[in-house]
Design an enzyme around this catalytic site. Structure first.
Site, PDB file in Angstrom:
ATOM      1  N   GLU A   1      -4.834   4.609   5.649  1.00 47.65           N
ATOM      2  CA  GLU A   1      -4.853   4.594   3.804  1.00 47.65           C
ATOM      3  C   GLU A   1      -5.110   5.739   3.301  1.00 47.65           C
ATOM      4  O   GLU A   1      -4.497   6.188   2.422  1.00 47.65           O
ATOM      5  CB  GLU A   1      -5.774   3.458   3.552  1.00 47.65           C
TER       6      GLU A   1
ATOM      7  N   SER B   1     -11.086   0.581   3.365  1.00 50.43           N
ATOM      8  CA  SER B   1     -10.469   0.348   4.494  1.00 50.43           C
ATOM      9  C   SER B   1      -9.655   1.478   4.691  1.00 50.43           C
ATOM     10  O   SER B   1      -8.681   2.074   4.132  1.00 50.43           O
ATOM     11  CB  SER B   1      -9.452  -0.629   4.231  1.00 50.43           C
TER      12      SER B   1
ATOM     13  N   ARG C   1       0.816  -1.293  -0.051  1.00 54.42           N
ATOM     14  CA  ARG C   1      -0.107   0.116   0.022  1.00 54.42           C
ATOM     15  C   ARG C   1       0.742   1.263   0.024  1.00 54.42           C
ATOM     16  O   ARG C   1       0.390   2.167   0.603  1.00 54.42           O
ATOM     17  CB  ARG C   1      -0.959  -0.029   1.316  1.00 54.42           C
TER      18      ARG C   1
END
Length: 335
Positions: free
Chosen positions: A329, A238, A160
């Site tokens: 995130e 998320s 990520r």
């Protein structure tokens, strides 16, 4: 290019928070995108480049400069390679690959946002991530004031993460080239939940369309397919990444997976739930989704400050109880 001054950032993001944009500039080609970025830089106006708005926490005070909305579209195919404009809707692209019999993206179905944003976050889900298929990222380098072609090594992909994310504001993605695999079957399914829903074992393959349908069903069940009529999709998906820690710091009872180099990846959802923030936990106009504790959602009247304060309480509580730090995130931008 179209220029407007009557738009709230809340109306351009899936979290629906954020104040007014001083100037919204909508660009439809890579050339227009470069021109808009250069104009803002040369004039000294603060610049915010906006794709699908699905990974952004916009400031309550708005943006006192140029917001460049990337609306470029186009998919160019050469054999099994696709070069895609930054503004192309990501899920539309995934659907295109499935219909074209090209494997490699099918497990990334249903992720909201634009194609140009995917290499920045190294978007991933259900055992796939875009770094597995990207061969080139065409970008405008604001530091060097020139266009560049970045290889996967240049992008520095990680979980990520990427160089594009670690050097915020430097690179503006113009288009992305992907290398896929021809065939009617998926790449080996590497995620247990998806394999179970398909009735196969981890590591086996399935028809591309079946994988896409299964992923979309799983994501809808968690409120993670964007739908204006679904309040649980008013989120950034998320909100926290699964933390990676040394194996000796694994949390008892928390699901974990090997992450290499003596490390394990922990379930952020489990940590959030067991810190007291289960599904449907609300605090004012924000809270956890009623269908997935890892998604934070907003209601009418919510502010970015309220959302970030709630997220901060989750981070602090998880750290206090389990000694693990959660990383956010979505990106929270400031003028």
């Amino acid at each position: 290019m179209q220029v407007r001054s009557d738009v709230r950032l809340a109306d351009l993001t899936t979290l629906a928070v954020g104040g007014p944009a001083e100037r919204l500039i909508e660009v439809e080609t890579a050339a227009e995108l470069v021109t808009a970025v250069r104009d803002a830089d040369e004039s000294g106006r603060p610049l915010l480049v906006l794709g699908g708005g699905s990974n952004l926490i916009a400031p309550d005070e708005g943006w006192p400069g140029d917001v460049v909305a990337v609306r470029s579209r186009g998919i160019e195919r050469t054999g099994n390679s696709l070069t895609v404009q930054a503004g192309e809707d990501w899920d539309h692209l995934v659907g295109y690959t499935v219909e074209a019999g090209l494997a490699g993206m099918e497990a990334l179905s249903g992720i909201p946002g634009s194609t140009g944003a995917t290499p920045v976050q190294n978007v991933g889900a259900y055992g796939q991530e875009v770094a597995q298929t990207i061969t080139e990222v065409h970008a405008y380098d604001r530091h060097e004031k020139t266009q560049r072609v970045l290889s996967p090594a240049d992008c520095g992909f990680a979980y990520r993460d990427s160089r594009l994310k670690r050097e915020p504001g430097r690179f503006v993605v113009l288009e992305v080239t992907f290398a896929l695999h021809r065939g009617e079957l998926s790449r080996p399914v590497g995620y247990a939940e998806l394999a179970r829903s398909l009735g196969i074992e981890v590591g086996e393959t399935a028809p591309l369309a079946a994988v896409r349908d299964a992923v979309l069903a799983l994501r809808r069940g968690k409120g993670m397919v964007w739908d204006p009529a679904d309040p649980d999709s008013r989120s950034a998906g998320s909100f926290f990444t699964n933390p990676i820690v040394p194996a000796e710091r694994a949390v008892e009872g928390c699901p974990s997976w090997p992450a290499g180099d003596g490390r394990v990846k922990l379930s952020a959802a489990w940590l959030v739930q067991h810190a007291g923030f289960g599904r449907g936990t609300r605090d004012g106009h924000v809270g956890t989704s009623s269908r997935h504790s890892l998604a934070l959602t907003t209601e009418d009247g919510a502010t970015a400050a309220e959302l970030l304060a709630f997220a901060g309480r989750i981070v602090a509580t998880v750290e206090e109880r389990f000694g693990v730090t959660l990383d956010r995130e979505p990106t929270a931008v400031r003028p």
